[in-house]
Enzyme design. Structure first.
Site, mmCIF file in Angstrom:
data_model
loop_
_atom_site.group_PDB
_atom_site.id
_atom_site.type_symbol
_atom_site.label_atom_id
_atom_site.label_comp_id
_atom_site.label_asym_id
_atom_site.label_seq_id
_atom_site.Cartn_x
_atom_site.Cartn_y
_atom_site.Cartn_z
ATOM 1 N N HIS A 28 0.844 -1.188 0.000
ATOM 2 C CA HIS A 28 0.000 0.000 0.000
ATOM 3 C C HIS A 28 0.888 1.250 0.000
ATOM 4 O O HIS A 28 1.189 1.791 1.058
ATOM 5 C CB HIS A 28 -0.892 0.011 1.235
ATOM 6 C CG HIS A 28 -1.671 -1.251 1.441
ATOM 7 N ND1 HIS A 28 -3.022 -1.329 1.193
ATOM 8 C CD2 HIS A 28 -1.302 -2.480 1.884
ATOM 9 C CE1 HIS A 28 -3.448 -2.547 1.473
ATOM 10 N NE2 HIS A 28 -2.426 -3.263 1.886
ATOM 11 N N HIS A 473 -26.536 -15.083 27.012
ATOM 12 C CA HIS A 473 -25.506 -14.902 28.030
ATOM 13 C C HIS A 473 -24.870 -16.220 28.483
ATOM 14 O O HIS A 473 -24.031 -16.215 29.377
ATOM 15 C CB HIS A 473 -26.095 -14.182 29.248
ATOM 16 C CG HIS A 473 -26.253 -12.705 29.057
ATOM 17 N ND1 HIS A 473 -26.915 -12.157 27.979
ATOM 18 C CD2 HIS A 473 -25.823 -11.650 29.801
ATOM 19 C CE1 HIS A 473 -26.898 -10.848 28.068
ATOM 20 N NE2 HIS A 473 -26.240 -10.505 29.162
#
Length: 674
Positions: A28, A473
């Site tokens: 990049h 949960h």
């Protein structure tokens, strides 16, 4: 420095960055070319480091968030002397010291592993908290700055919300962040995905913000001076930069501000690499060169920084002479050695929930393990990290005299901040939440494992026995996921993580002993919400056997008919089942507790065979996926676990419904042995 030399140095970074990517045919270059001006000014004029010791404890830290901008980091570090041209030319190659995304390498000035966007600048927040924590204890003589560099992607990642909120709330005036705002990301321009006003957002969180031309060296200097003078707030410099700054086509026309240069070499993106290098003052045939005048300038920079460091170290020597006990303590904090602690003196309440047993240990740590920082994601009174909090105070703006960090509801942010604390050094970070929410934390846990950071995770409410809270949960698959980290080796060939699920109160004490003494990798403690009956003959001395990862809890003689295998609260269920197997069937039973399979597999084969008894029928019981124990039980038997989500009901009802009782163990073992 003359303007010509300053621009020459920035262009040198642009050339080196582009050349690295071009040679590797991967990378990049665009962002690195745009950020070159800021990074040059920062490193040459503001960042304090020791050219002869990059791990100097009181250095300023630089945390890179966008790891794809590694060419920029390697290039500036090459100018400062830690990388050479051969290193840069081997970018992204096997065994090189210049991997595609930076990996922690303090000797070369790389403070953090980066790549997953958002985590790098959040680590910087953790380092900034640590600097304030240590300065509160040892004095302002050791103050230093934490600099970080973020891109559009890092700002967009959700973790930036937690990092921005926390830094603003705590008033981290030692934190300076540069936002490389070039309006380009990998697939699109930023205008295709956001219309937010970043400056106003950070101002709302309590940051000081200044927007500048990120290519203008005078504006960069002025902004950094203002940021360093700020006394109340973290400082954000928004630098409007140009993606692919200096890139041109073959005909010399500009190829700046192109999306394509974000993820491709210049040549592949549509620019002309040779023409670009030539325009920037380099030789296209030999781009891996530090210009002589730039090398001369950075030699002077290093000499000035060495002189500054000498002054700081002299100041430290004077302080040490006046405060020998404090000096010894500071040295211990940064020794990377486990603190001395008498775990045998801890008195545990029998038949307690392991989260409560953990609280007992944490309460003993408070005030004794003085460099421990405990944090929780708004669950301190439930994950029982409040055993520590009750004996200290939480951090607040201007007050870091306590040792507890209230992270708020931000598990990933908390985990990345803990990584930053560990990277800074001098402290022992501990973070807690419900085990099911480890899902939010895993990206940072993975980086902790990769960077070999000794962060401690307190994960409570470890199974479906969370009960009425229901399947959202109730952890089922989480243990299987995190135990994969015990099987994954780090770059030193060691287990990348230590994962411990203790079976009773005394095992919890020893689990914490293993966690505190593990200074090489992260450690996870998986703890129960509900009370657990102590194992037969449970003592601290007996529980020390869990340091081998697995051990024999009960063994009948002369010949064992069946081996019962579990960890955590299921071990006591096996004890109940074994009693029935003896009474009703006359079976000889061996019960083993396996708090850490990863640690157990590191033991000699003879010990593993003594515990597992190869060829002997085995029955495993786990509150998670059966795969948790299948590697231990193997072809010799079966594993009873859950292969489905939980349901909302009292935990003892779920035990009955799911078969986690002594009677169910009896029935399943008898059926297996037929």
């Amino acid at each position: 420095m003359s303007k010509d030399i300053s621009m020459k140095a920035a262009d040198n970074i642009r050339i080196l960055s582009a050349a690295m990517v071009e040679k590797a045919k991967s990378g990049h270059p665009g962002g690195a070319m745009g950020g070159a001006d800021y990074i040059h000014i920062l490193f040459s004029e503001f960042l304090n480091y020791d050219p002869n010791d990059r791990s100097w404890a009181n250095r300023d830290r630089f945390f890179l968030d966008p790891g794809h901008m590694s060419p920029m980091l390697y290039s500036i570090l090459a100018l400062t002397g830690t990388f050479n041209m051969e290193d840069l030319s081997n970018f992204r190659q096997w065994s090189s010291c210049t991997p595609g995304h930076p990996e922690k390498d303090l000797d070369r000035g790389v403070e953090n592993t980066s790549g997953p966007l958002g985590q790098g600048h959040t680590m910087a927040v953790g380092a900034a908290i640590t600097e304030r924590f240590l300065s509160a204890r040892f004095g302002e003589w050791m103050t230093h700055k934490i600099y970080t560099f973020i891109s559009d992607g890092g700002v967009q990642e959700e973790i930036s919300q937690g990092a921005g909120r926390i830094a603003g709330y705590l008033g981290l005036n030692n934190l300076i962040m540069f936002y490389d705002s070039n309006d380009i990301q990998l697939s699109t321009e930023t205008s295709a995905v956001t219309i937010e006003d970043t400056a106003k957002k950070y101002e709302a969180w309590g940051w000081a913000v200044k927007t500048i031309d990120g290519q203008n060296h005078d504006e960069i200097r002025a902004a950094l001076k203002e940021a360093n003078a700020e006394k109340e707030k973290p400082f954000l410099i928004i630098g409007k930069t140009i993606m692919g700054k200096g890139a041109v086509k073959t005909d010399g026309s500009t190829f700046e501000r192109q999306v394509s240069t974000h993820g491709q070499p210049l040549g592949a993106a549509g620019a002309d690499f040779g023409a670009t290098v030539k325009k920037l003052g380099g030789d296209p045939e030999n781009p891996f060169v530090i210009f002589p005048e730039v090398a001369e300038y950075y030699a002077k920079v290093n000499a000035e920084k060495a002189a500054f460091v000498a002054e700081r170290k002299s100041e430290q020597s004077i302080w040490e002479a006046k405060h020998p006990e404090q000096a010894a303590k500071l040295k211990t904090f940064f020794s990377n050695q486990a603190p001395n602690f008498d775990f045998s003196a801890i008195v545990q309440k029998a038949n307690n929930a392991s989260r409560a047993s953990s609280a007992t240990v944490l309460g003993e740590f408070a005030g004794k393990v003085e460099n421990m920082i405990v944090m929780s994601a708004d669950l301190a009174n439930s994950d029982k990290t409040d055993g520590f909090l009750k004996k200290t105070t939480a951090f607040a703006k201007g007050d870091f005299s306590g040792s507890f960090f209230q992270a708020g509801v931000s598990e990933l942010t908390m985990a990345a901040i803990a990584n930053g604390m560990a990277l800074h050094g001098g402290v022992i970070p501990v973070c807690g939440t419900f085990f099911v929410f480890s899902d939010y934390m895993k990206p940072a846990v993975r980086l902790a494992a990769l960077m070999e950071l000794p962060v401690k995770y307190v994960w409570t409410h470890d199974a479906f026995r969370v009960g009425e809270d229901g399947p959202t949960h109730q952890p089922v698959e989480q243990e299987a996921q995190i135990r994969l980290m015990e099987k994954l080796k780090n770059h030193k060939g060691e287990n990348s993580m230590l994962v411990i699920r203790p079976a009773d109160a005394e095992e919890t004490t020893v689990a914490w002993q293993m966690a505190l003494e593990n200074v090489k990798t992260p450690t996870a403690l998986i703890l129960s919400r509900q009370n657990i009956t102590n194992l037969p003959g449970s003592t601290y001395e007996q529980a020390l056997q869990s340091m081998k990862g697995a051990y024999i809890v009960e063994k009948d003689t002369p010949k064992v008919d069946v081996v019962l295998v579990a960890n955590g609260s299921e071990v006591s269920t096996l004890v109940e089942g074994a009693k029935l197997l003896r009474e009703k069937k006359g079976l000889k039973v061996q019960i083993i507790s396996v708090p850490s399979e990863g640690l157990f597999r590191n033991q000699p084969k003879a010990y593993q065979d003594e515990v597992l008894l190869p060829g002997t029928p085995k029955f495993g019981l786990t509150a998670g996926l059966p795969v948790n124990l299948e590697g231990l039980v193997g072809a010799d038997g079966i594993v009873a676990g859950l292969d489905h989500f939980g349901y909302s009901a009292p935990y003892d009802v779920l035990d009955q419904q799911f078969g986690f009782t002594g009677e169910a163990v009896f029935d399943k073992v008898v059926a297996m042995l037929k």
